[in-house]
Motif scaffolding. Structure first.
Motif, PDB file in Angstrom:
ATOM      1  N   ALA A  73      18.100  50.463  25.248  1.00  0.00           N
ATOM      2  CA  ALA A  73      17.820  49.922  23.915  1.00  0.00           C
ATOM      3  C   ALA A  73      19.078  49.916  23.055  1.00  0.00           C
ATOM      4  N   ALA A  74      19.894  50.954  23.165  1.00  0.00           N
ATOM      5  CA  ALA A  74      21.139  51.013  22.389  1.00  0.00           C
ATOM      6  C   ALA A  74      22.085  49.884  22.794  1.00  0.00           C
ATOM      7  N   ARG A  79      25.239  45.278  21.723  1.00  0.00           N
ATOM      8  CA  ARG A  79      25.827  44.074  22.319  1.00  0.00           C
ATOM      9  C   ARG A  79      25.004  43.686  23.541  1.00  0.00           C
ATOM     10  N   PRO A  80      23.925  42.950  23.296  1.00  0.00           N
ATOM     11  CA  PRO A  80      23.020  42.603  24.394  1.00  0.00           C
ATOM     12  C   PRO A  80      23.701  41.753  25.455  1.00  0.00           C
TER      13      PRO A  80
END
Length: 93
Positions: A73-74, A79-80
């Motif tokens: 999740a982080a 930065r997906p």
């Protein structure tokens, strides 16, 4: 936020990301099928798209499921990762 609440929120972030990215991959398959029906692609070309979809979906699944959910999740928040389609591309010789 408590540990349980943080984990639940992280699961929600990952699930939403996974669904959105998977939807994008499925849309590529749908477009290829539409092009096949219109006579623009032959069955072998559609098969290549299906193969790439399968590889890309597996890479996306691994990203979303093989690490601690809070860690994943982080990454998604900061930065997906993008372009799962390219990650599924077969290696060309």
């Amino acid at each position: 936020m408590s540990g349980k609440a943080e984990r639940a929120e992280a699961r929600s972030v990952v699930a939403e990301y996974h669904e959105a990215e998977l939807g994008s991959l499925v849309a590529r398959v749908g477009a290829a099928l539409d092009r096949h029906r219109a006579g623009e692609l032959d069955a072998f070309q559609v098969d290549e798209v299906l193969f790439q979809y399968s590889r890309a979906a597996k890479e996306l699944w691994k990203f979303c499921n093989l690490h601690q959910v809070e860690f994943t999740a982080a990454i998604i928040r900061d930065r997906p990762p993008r372009d799962w389609w390219e990650r599924g591309a077969p290696k060309r010789r």
